[in-house]
Write a protein that holds these residues in place. Sequence first.
Motif, PDB file in Angstrom:
ATOM      1  N   ARG A 140       0.642  -1.265  -0.072  1.00 11.90           N
ATOM      2  CA  ARG A 140       0.018  -0.244   0.013  1.00 11.90           C
ATOM      3  C   ARG A 140       0.998   1.016  -0.122  1.00 11.90           C
ATOM      4  O   ARG A 140       0.266   2.221  -0.709  1.00 11.90           O
ATOM      5  N   THR A 141       1.968   0.892   0.421  1.00 11.62           N
ATOM      6  CA  THR A 141       2.718   2.490   0.557  1.00 11.62           C
ATOM      7  C   THR A 141       3.112   2.705  -0.193  1.00 11.62           C
ATOM      8  O   THR A 141       3.674   4.034  -1.078  1.00 11.62           O
ATOM      9  N   PHE A 142       3.732   1.474  -1.391  1.00  8.97           N
ATOM     10  CA  PHE A 142       4.213   1.758  -3.020  1.00  8.97           C
ATOM     11  C   PHE A 142       3.230   2.276  -3.489  1.00  8.97           C
ATOM     12  O   PHE A 142       3.635   3.252  -4.203  1.00  8.97           O
ATOM     13  N   PHE A 143       1.860   2.021  -3.579  1.00  8.24           N
ATOM     14  CA  PHE A 143       1.289   2.566  -4.592  1.00  8.24           C
ATOM     15  C   PHE A 143       0.986   3.671  -3.919  1.00  8.24           C
ATOM     16  O   PHE A 143      -0.170   5.036  -4.465  1.00  8.24           O
ATOM     17  N   THR A 144       0.591   4.182  -3.157  1.00  2.91           N
ATOM     18  CA  THR A 144      -0.036   5.887  -2.360  1.00  2.91           C
ATOM     19  C   THR A 144       1.508   6.829  -2.381  1.00  2.91           C
ATOM     20  O   THR A 144       1.051   7.850  -2.195  1.00  2.91           O
ATOM     21  N   LEU A 145       2.354   5.860  -1.990  1.00  3.63           N
ATOM     22  CA  LEU A 145       3.155   7.060  -1.219  1.00  3.63           C
ATOM     23  C   LEU A 145       4.555   7.372  -2.418  1.00  3.63           C
ATOM     24  O   LEU A 145       4.911   7.991  -3.031  1.00  3.63           O
ATOM     25  N   SER A 146       4.492   5.665  -2.960  1.00  2.00           N
ATOM     26  CA  SER A 146       6.219   5.915  -3.079  1.00  2.00           C
ATOM     27  C   SER A 146       5.822   6.251  -5.026  1.00  2.00           C
ATOM     28  O   SER A 146       6.762   6.874  -5.854  1.00  2.00           O
ATOM     29  N   VAL A 147       4.114   5.272  -5.496  1.00  2.00           N
ATOM     30  CA  VAL A 147       4.498   5.792  -6.804  1.00  2.00           C
ATOM     31  C   VAL A 147       3.923   7.726  -7.355  1.00  2.00           C
ATOM     32  O   VAL A 147       5.083   7.861  -8.044  1.00  2.00           O
ATOM     33  N   ARG A 148       4.097   8.174  -6.297  1.00  2.00           N
ATOM     34  CA  ARG A 148       3.370   8.969  -6.370  1.00  2.00           C
ATOM     35  C   ARG A 148       5.245   9.974  -6.168  1.00  2.00           C
ATOM     36  O   ARG A 148       5.539  11.065  -7.167  1.00  2.00           O
ATOM     37  N   LEU A 149       6.244   9.810  -5.375  1.00  2.00           N
ATOM     38  CA  LEU A 149       7.748  10.375  -5.357  1.00  2.00           C
ATOM     39  C   LEU A 149       8.430  10.114  -6.542  1.00  2.00           C
ATOM     40  O   LEU A 149       9.118  10.819  -6.822  1.00  2.00           O
ATOM     41  N   MET A 150       7.868   9.025  -7.354  1.00  2.00           N
ATOM     42  CA  MET A 150       8.875   8.621  -8.483  1.00  2.00           C
ATOM     43  C   MET A 150       7.843   9.138  -9.610  1.00  2.00           C
ATOM     44  O   MET A 150       8.557   8.415 -10.696  1.00  2.00           O
ATOM     45  N   ALA A 151       7.466   9.668 -10.043  1.00  2.00           N
ATOM     46  CA  ALA A 151       6.684  10.064 -11.095  1.00  2.00           C
ATOM     47  C   ALA A 151       6.915  10.098 -11.515  1.00  2.00           C
ATOM     48  O   ALA A 151       6.777  10.049 -13.085  1.00  2.00           O
ATOM     49  N   PRO A 152       8.121  11.423 -11.689  1.00  2.00           N
ATOM     50  CA  PRO A 152       8.731  11.535 -13.091  1.00  2.00           C
ATOM     51  C   PRO A 152       9.642  10.619 -14.022  1.00  2.00           C
ATOM     52  O   PRO A 152      10.019  10.096 -15.009  1.00  2.00           O
ATOM     53  N   ALA A 153      10.064   9.581 -12.689  1.00  2.00           N
ATOM     54  CA  ALA A 153      10.995   8.253 -13.283  1.00  2.00           C
ATOM     55  C   ALA A 153       9.904   7.225 -13.771  1.00  2.00           C
ATOM     56  O   ALA A 153      10.156   6.742 -15.059  1.00  2.00           O
ATOM     57  N   PHE A 154       9.186   7.437 -13.987  1.00  2.00           N
ATOM     58  CA  PHE A 154       7.547   6.737 -13.997  1.00  2.00           C
ATOM     59  C   PHE A 154       7.572   7.441 -15.879  1.00  2.00           C
ATOM     60  O   PHE A 154       7.314   6.442 -16.824  1.00  2.00           O
ATOM     61  N   VAL A 155       7.196   8.727 -15.647  1.00  2.00           N
ATOM     62  CA  VAL A 155       7.094   9.090 -17.130  1.00  2.00           C
ATOM     63  C   VAL A 155       7.990   8.487 -17.745  1.00  2.00           C
ATOM     64  O   VAL A 155       7.959   8.027 -19.274  1.00  2.00           O
ATOM     65  N   THR A 156       9.506   8.936 -17.367  1.00  2.00           N
ATOM     66  CA  THR A 156      10.635   8.532 -18.478  1.00  2.00           C
ATOM     67  C   THR A 156      10.140   7.633 -18.853  1.00  2.00           C
ATOM     68  O   THR A 156      10.859   7.320 -20.037  1.00  2.00           O
ATOM     69  N   ILE A 157      10.477   6.797 -18.055  1.00  2.00           N
ATOM     70  CA  ILE A 157      10.256   5.097 -18.489  1.00  2.00           C
ATOM     71  C   ILE A 157       9.241   4.328 -19.409  1.00  2.00           C
ATOM     72  O   ILE A 157       9.158   4.037 -20.737  1.00  2.00           O
ATOM     73  N   PHE A 158       8.364   5.261 -18.976  1.00  2.00           N
ATOM     74  CA  PHE A 158       6.694   4.642 -20.063  1.00  2.00           C
ATOM     75  C   PHE A 158       7.252   5.344 -21.101  1.00  2.00           C
ATOM     76  O   PHE A 158       7.265   5.135 -22.687  1.00  2.00           O
ATOM     77  N   LEU A 159       7.776   6.602 -21.660  1.00  2.00           N
ATOM     78  CA  LEU A 159       7.755   7.586 -22.379  1.00  2.00           C
ATOM     79  C   LEU A 159       8.938   6.621 -23.733  1.00  2.00           C
ATOM     80  O   LEU A 159       8.088   7.183 -24.812  1.00  2.00           O
ATOM     81  N   PHE A 160      10.834   6.447 -23.208  1.00  2.00           N
ATOM     82  CA  PHE A 160      11.135   5.504 -23.354  1.00  2.00           C
ATOM     83  C   PHE A 160      10.595   4.082 -23.891  1.00  2.00           C
ATOM     84  O   PHE A 160      10.903   3.329 -24.951  1.00  2.00           O
ATOM     85  N   HIS A 161       9.700   3.310 -23.215  1.00  2.00           N
ATOM     86  CA  HIS A 161       9.539   2.046 -23.672  1.00  2.00           C
ATOM     87  C   HIS A 161       8.197   2.172 -24.754  1.00  2.00           C
ATOM     88  O   HIS A 161       8.210   1.437 -25.912  1.00  2.00           O
ATOM     89  N   PHE A 162       7.563   3.028 -24.767  1.00  2.00           N
ATOM     90  CA  PHE A 162       6.326   3.386 -25.774  1.00  2.00           C
ATOM     91  C   PHE A 162       7.326   3.469 -27.325  1.00  2.00           C
ATOM     92  O   PHE A 162       7.056   2.784 -27.972  1.00  2.00           O
ATOM     93  N   VAL A 163       8.009   4.749 -27.406  1.00  2.00           N
ATOM     94  CA  VAL A 163       8.723   4.427 -28.333  1.00  2.00           C
ATOM     95  C   VAL A 163       9.981   3.774 -28.939  1.00  2.00           C
ATOM     96  O   VAL A 163       9.832   2.849 -29.768  1.00  2.00           O
ATOM     97  N   ALA A 164      10.166   3.073 -27.429  1.00  2.00           N
ATOM     98  CA  ALA A 164      11.401   1.729 -28.002  1.00  2.00           C
ATOM     99  C   ALA A 164       9.827   0.247 -28.921  1.00  2.00           C
ATOM    100  O   ALA A 164      10.478  -0.195 -29.929  1.00  2.00           O
ATOM    101  N   VAL A 165       9.052   0.353 -28.151  1.00  2.00           N
ATOM    102  CA  VAL A 165       8.283  -0.693 -28.632  1.00  2.00           C
ATOM    103  C   VAL A 165       7.402  -0.049 -30.234  1.00  2.00           C
ATOM    104  O   VAL A 165       6.963  -0.913 -31.291  1.00  2.00           O
ATOM    105  N   TRP A 166       7.033   1.156 -30.048  1.00  2.00           N
ATOM    106  CA  TRP A 166       6.419   2.199 -31.419  1.00  2.00           C
ATOM    107  C   TRP A 166       7.588   1.775 -32.856  1.00  2.00           C
ATOM    108  O   TRP A 166       6.598   1.383 -33.424  1.00  2.00           O
TER     109      TRP A 166
END
Lengths: 293, 275
Positions: free
Chosen positions: B178-204
């Motif tokens: 629960r801590t991960f999904f409520t707290l840590s995810v928010r703190l790591m949001a910039p990293a998540f967005v970056t990982i998502f974008l690179f992953h998106f381009v790689a698969v595309w």
Amino acid sequence: MTGPRGARRHLPAIAFFVTPFAALFALFYLVPIGYAIVQSLYKVERTGTFGPAREVFGGLAQYRRVFTDSPFWHSVERVLLFGVVQVPIMLGLALILALLLDSGLVRGKRFFRLAFFLPYAVPGVVAAIMWGYLYSPNLSPFTAVTANLDLLGADLVLWSIANVVTWVYVGYNMLILYSALLAIPPEIYEAARIDGAGVIRTAWSIKIPMVRPAIVLTTVFSIIGTLQLLAEPQVFRSFSSAVSSTYTPNLTVYATSSVPNFHLAAAFSVVLALATFVLSFSFLKFTQRRGAR
Amino acid sequence: MTVLTRRAAAMLVMAVCTVYFLTPLWWLFVGATKSGGRGVGLWFDHFQLGANVRAVLTYQDGIFVRWLVNSVGYTVGAAALGTLLAGMCGYALAKYRFPGREAIFNVVLGGVLVPATALALPLFLLFSKAHAANTFWAVFLPSLVNPFGVYLARIYAASSVPDELLEAARIDGSGEVRTFFTLSVRLMAPAFVTIFLFHFVAVWNNFLLPLIMLGNQKLFPVTLGLYTWNSQVDQRPELRGLVLVGAFVSLAPMIIAFLALQRFWRSGLGAGSIK
């Protein structure tokens, strides 16, 4: 970080976090690698010319064929030559642009950053189709160039492909380097300013050493990318007869698997993956050792 | 050199590079508006972008639309789920000490150095054995795995999620997940967005895996579809125009997404590249 005692208590949570990725990684990374190695050790045997084919253990027979396959080694030479020329040009340009964006000399930074990065949105296949048209004498708007230079001929087509790759990836590498430059704490520049170091001096003796890890990272990714070259030359085959079906190592893998000769293709894949791994890994180690000095 | 000449020299380099990077895209746009796929020229004549786009979208009962939808399906699904899984794994590697932690991290890091293209052929053989090659899943499932995402997530979690905060959450009685999904995810949001974008381009952009895996045109992503059209131009000349317009249509959403998301590209990258 939780200590070893806490770890036991958190084990269910850790398993929850790690297992999904680990399972997929095992299934779609480790198993295929193992399977490729196994496949590469088999060969197809026929009784007589038209007899039924059987798969039998062949030991290193496929690898003997890989090492005596001269088109494959020509293609390896070709991508190595490509890499030695293209990677430094691409990363050099990316570094210069990143340093210029960071130097305070440039107005309209946001626009330029975006303009240079935009080609990264273009998939390799589409970029190759686009440039293929631009290189074709009867389709290109640059007739003055294409009338005098055969950009799709045997002599130049490798460098025409290099231009496509450079066009796509300069902005991407620039962005990584620029992000690293922005992460340098500003206090570090104070001393340089007091010493009266100019823009170029600061770039050379402070900024570049500070972003070394990012340069190493982009170089490793570029080495891997070069050895894997596939989409661009594959597309160029329809523009240029100089691009053969074994033009790059990966094209060889693809052509061999379409024959189909999966065992030989698997051996090519294994050798290529191993070569890529060794090359990028030793580059990392080499730069680490030099960095530690 | 005075400051002024320096500034002028810097701007000149910028201008030349802008021309280099944007001219092909401009040419593609202009070419997509012309009739009959005559790509020649950098300026408009007979502006008929609407008719051209309609021709692409309706060719062969709208196969191109199908390809676009497939690409979106492969890419958005794989990038979203792949980012979450890589993020969770990287987070656990950064925030917990457990047996096998270093081993897992090193194996995953080795995975970054193993070229994805080397996996395409064995993956095809394995999926064929399971009678699952030439299906959506044959391209989708392998695309979920993003070892570099684990690496970025680990570095980012180590520097942006303080242990004291996790300890405080524990004292408050919050479970780790629960801590991960409520707290840590928010703190790591910039990293998540970056990982998502690179992953998106790689698969595309992925080409070899669908090329090897798929025989059914209806499952193609748009890159493979355009490639197929382009290699048939000699037999079917009408495709020449469609390839250009199709390339333009497939790029437009990506470029708009890049413009809209540009501020996110940087935020999570700095952490990964300086260490």
